[in-house]
Design a protein around this motif. Structure first.
Motif, PDB file in Angstrom:
ATOM      1  N   ASP A   1      -0.513  -0.522  -8.319  1.00 27.68           N
ATOM      2  CA  ASP A   1      -1.693  -1.081  -7.646  1.00 27.68           C
ATOM      3  C   ASP A   1      -2.137  -0.236  -6.457  1.00 27.68           C
ATOM      4  OD1 ASP A   1       0.412  -1.541  -5.985  1.00 27.68           O
ATOM      5  OD2 ASP A   1       0.109  -3.704  -5.790  1.00 27.68           O
ATOM      6  N   ASP A   2      -1.527   0.934  -6.274  1.00 32.90           N
ATOM      7  CA  ASP A   2      -1.805   1.735  -5.072  1.00 32.90           C
ATOM      8  C   ASP A   2      -3.279   2.089  -4.934  1.00 32.90           C
ATOM      9  OD1 ASP A   2       0.866   1.533  -4.688  1.00 32.90           O
ATOM     10  OD2 ASP A   2       1.316   3.673  -4.826  1.00 32.90           O
TER      11      ASP A   2
ATOM     12  N   LEU B   1      -5.931   0.618  -6.228  1.00 31.72           N
ATOM     13  CA  LEU B   1      -6.709  -0.586  -5.931  1.00 31.72           C
ATOM     14  C   LEU B   1      -6.535  -0.994  -4.473  1.00 31.72           C
ATOM     15  CD1 LEU B   1      -8.403  -3.052  -6.886  1.00 31.72           C
ATOM     16  CD2 LEU B   1      -6.238  -4.172  -7.429  1.00 31.72           C
ATOM     17  N   LEU B   2      -5.315  -0.952  -3.982  1.00 31.01           N
ATOM     18  CA  LEU B   2      -5.041  -1.366  -2.606  1.00 31.01           C
ATOM     19  C   LEU B   2      -5.782  -0.509  -1.590  1.00 31.01           C
ATOM     20  CD1 LEU B   2      -1.240  -2.103  -2.976  1.00 31.01           C
ATOM     21  CD2 LEU B   2      -2.947  -3.740  -2.197  1.00 31.01           C
ATOM     22  N   ARG B   3      -5.981   0.758  -1.933  1.00 31.18           N
ATOM     23  CA  ARG B   3      -6.706   1.642  -1.012  1.00 31.18           C
ATOM     24  C   ARG B   3      -8.136   1.161  -0.784  1.00 31.18           C
ATOM     25  NH1 ARG B   3      -2.905   5.752  -2.252  1.00 31.18           N
ATOM     26  NH2 ARG B   3      -3.525   6.057  -4.414  1.00 31.18           N
ATOM     27  N   GLN B   4      -8.715   0.486  -1.754  1.00 29.47           N
ATOM     28  CA  GLN B   4     -10.076  -0.027  -1.601  1.00 29.47           C
ATOM     29  C   GLN B   4     -10.159  -1.132  -0.551  1.00 29.47           C
ATOM     30  OE1 GLN B   4     -12.403  -0.762  -5.205  1.00 29.47           O
ATOM     31  NE2 GLN B   4     -10.724   0.078  -6.428  1.00 29.47           N
ATOM     32  N   PHE B   5      -9.026  -1.776  -0.288  1.00 31.58           N
ATOM     33  CA  PHE B   5      -9.028  -2.895   0.655  1.00 31.58           C
ATOM     34  C   PHE B   5      -8.629  -2.476   2.062  1.00 31.58           C
ATOM     35  CE2 PHE B   5      -8.926  -4.935  -3.422  1.00 31.58           C
ATOM     36  CZ  PHE B   5      -9.671  -6.091  -3.234  1.00 31.58           C
TER      37      PHE B   5
ATOM     38  N   LEU C   1      -0.364  -7.237 -10.794  1.00 31.73           N
ATOM     39  CA  LEU C   1      -0.855  -7.286  -9.411  1.00 31.73           C
ATOM     40  C   LEU C   1      -0.244  -8.459  -8.656  1.00 31.73           C
ATOM     41  CD1 LEU C   1      -4.706  -6.603  -9.665  1.00 31.73           C
ATOM     42  CD2 LEU C   1      -2.919  -5.049  -8.897  1.00 31.73           C
ATOM     43  N   ALA C   2      -0.284  -9.624  -9.278  1.00 38.92           N
ATOM     44  CA  ALA C   2       0.237 -10.822  -8.622  1.00 38.92           C
ATOM     45  C   ALA C   2       1.736 -10.688  -8.366  1.00 38.92           C
ATOM     46  CB  ALA C   2      -0.057 -12.053  -9.473  1.00 38.92           C
TER      47      ALA C   2
ATOM     48  N   GLN D   1       0.822  -1.215   0.000  1.00 43.32           N
ATOM     49  CA  GLN D   1       0.000   0.000   0.000  1.00 43.32           C
ATOM     50  C   GLN D   1       0.852   1.258   0.000  1.00 43.32           C
ATOM     51  OE1 GLN D   1      -2.375  -0.829   3.490  1.00 43.32           O
ATOM     52  NE2 GLN D   1      -4.233  -1.071   2.274  1.00 43.32           N
ATOM     53  N   HIS D   2       1.965   1.225   0.728  1.00 44.19           N
ATOM     54  CA  HIS D   2       2.776   2.438   0.929  1.00 44.19           C
ATOM     55  C   HIS D   2       4.137   2.360   0.240  1.00 44.19           C
ATOM     56  CE1 HIS D   2      -0.169   3.866   3.903  1.00 44.19           C
ATOM     57  NE2 HIS D   2      -0.218   2.607   4.313  1.00 44.19           N
ATOM     58  N   ASN D   3       4.358   1.293  -0.541  1.00 45.42           N
ATOM     59  CA  ASN D   3       5.607   1.121  -1.293  1.00 45.42           C
ATOM     60  C   ASN D   3       6.832   1.286  -0.383  1.00 45.42           C
ATOM     61  OD1 ASN D   3       4.031   0.932  -3.721  1.00 45.42           O
ATOM     62  ND2 ASN D   3       3.852   3.155  -3.673  1.00 45.42           N
TER      63      ASN D   3
END
Length: 408
Positions: A199-200, A202-206, A323-324, A120-122
């Motif tokens: 993917d940042d 997208l990751l925020r949605q989770f 993503l994977a 999420q935060h690299n």
């Protein structure tokens, strides 16, 4: 006469009891003869009382307060023999990461949560970067040597070269002699993926739900995007959460063709019953015919539960392979960081145990339970009369263990 006999018997019993007690309390000198039976004495070296009590209370070990190392950089465990410095985190995020790393129980189960924070935060870690830089050159040289010496490489197809390269990389990793626990060393040496930050959004949605994100990635890799999920299925709640986030469809919201593609050929022939002379042998043809049925929805309703049908939706504008790959790298990084942190905690626990029980132990020992013993551990895994100057972790991902011990 009878009294005399009684007095003698009492004296004999008293003397026997006293002699037995004296034997029990006297120190026993060890004997080397094999005829002597030595009573079993169970001593646990790997888990001290302090570690058990810390685990029971859930309180993490004191590894030092967060220490600033520059802009958005923090040393997570200053007291560790190998401190870890995270880059790209404010103090609140660093504290959250430290709390996950320092959990007293089931540390390995925290890896997906740590990986999600990293992704999420690299986040980066100075010590991991230095470790990778140290070993990557030799790794690359080893792979290049294998390629140069391969008689197959020049005439191999692209697919065969991929297979050969995987084999060469495995050999190169083995030649390094570095063991990093369960972390994927090859993936770490390959470095951060170029698309690691893509993917940042997208990751925020989770949010912080690592389990849901891992589940989503698993579904994206399915051969069929449609799944039948019963009400008592463990994954049902995950599917319903994905629907809420707009990352999955359910039931009648799934397009008819996608729904039919997710069914077996037998189910499709059942739906077509009465409209065809004999069962069809090709799934593609069965789907094509079914799509022409005017009462398709009614026929589907008779045979399937729409509430049980779910379809995963790939994210817009992001390659699912990316993503994977990104999350696999974040997981490798999380694993090696957690192993390093955990090894240091064990070292500090052993030192505390020795201070507390100084009269029991008279030596130290460093062990590694991997077989065969990794080359990186061979020179340090032995007994010591004094506390060694250098303590584990000796390198990133090291799982050697310092233990209180006894001289031979």
């Amino acid at each position: 006469m009878e009294w005399l006999v009684i007095i003698v018997l009492v004296a004999v019993v008293w003397y026997w009891v006293k002699r037995k007690n004296a034997r029990a309390s006297a120190p026993v000198k060890p004997r080397t003869t094999s005829a002597v039976v030595v009573p079993e004495v169970k001593v646990t070296f790997t888990t001290s009382a302090s570690r058990r009590s810390r685990s029971d209370s859930g309180a993490p070990r004191d590894v030092g307060d967060l220490k600033s190392a520059g802009d958005n950089a923090w040393v997570l465990n200053p007291k560790s023999p190998l401190p870890l410095t995270v880059q790209g985190a404010d103090k609140q995020l660093a504290a959250r990461l430290k709390a996950l790393l320092g959990g007293a129980e089931y540390w390995s189960q925290k890896i997906p949560d740590i990986a999600l924070i990293i992704a999420q935060h690299n986040l980066r870690f100075d010590e991991v970067d230095a470790f990778v830089a140290q070993h990557r050159r030799r790794f690359d040289v080893e792979v290049s040597c294998h390629i140069s010496n391969s008689f197959e490489w020049s005439s191999a197809s692209e697919k065969d070269r991929e297979d050969l390269r995987t084999e060469f990389q495995a050999n190169a990793l083995e030649s390094l002699g570095i063991f990093v626990g369960r972390a994927d060393l090859g993936r770490l040496l390959a470095g951060e993926p170029a698309e690691f930050a893509e993917d940042d959004e997208l990751l925020r949605q989770f949010g912080g739900d690592a389990a849901l994100y891992s589940f989503y990635l698993t579904q994206l890799s399915r051969s069929s995007p449609v799944a039948t999920v019963k009400a008592d299925d463990y994954g049902r709640k995950f599917w319903e959460q994905l629907v809420e986030k707009g990352l999955a469809r359910r039931g009648k919201d799934i397009p008819a063709q996608i729904m039919l593609d997710g069914l077996r050929l037998k189910d499709l022939n059942d739906i077509l019953a009465g409209t065809i002379q004999k069962p069809l042998g090709r799934k593609a043809k069965a789907v094509e015919v079914a799509l022409e049925l005017p009462d398709l929805q009614a026929r589907l309703s008779e045979r399937i539960s729409f509430r049980e049908m779910f379809q995963v939706i790939p994210p817009q504008g992001i390659n699912t392979d990316v993503l994977a790959e990104s999350f696999a790298y974040a997981t490798a990084l999380a694993t090696v960081v957690q192993q390093t942190y955990f090894t240091a905690v064990n070292t500090l626990d052993a030192i505390d145990e020795r201070k507390r029980d100084s009269g029991i132990y008279d030596a130290w020992e460093i062990q590694n339970w991997k077989e065969p013993l990794p080359a990186c551990a061979a020179s340090v895994c032995k007994k010591y009369d004094r506390l060694p100057t250098k303590l584990p972790p000796f390198h990133i991902g090291c799982d050697c263990q310092l233990q209180c011990s006894f001289k031979d």
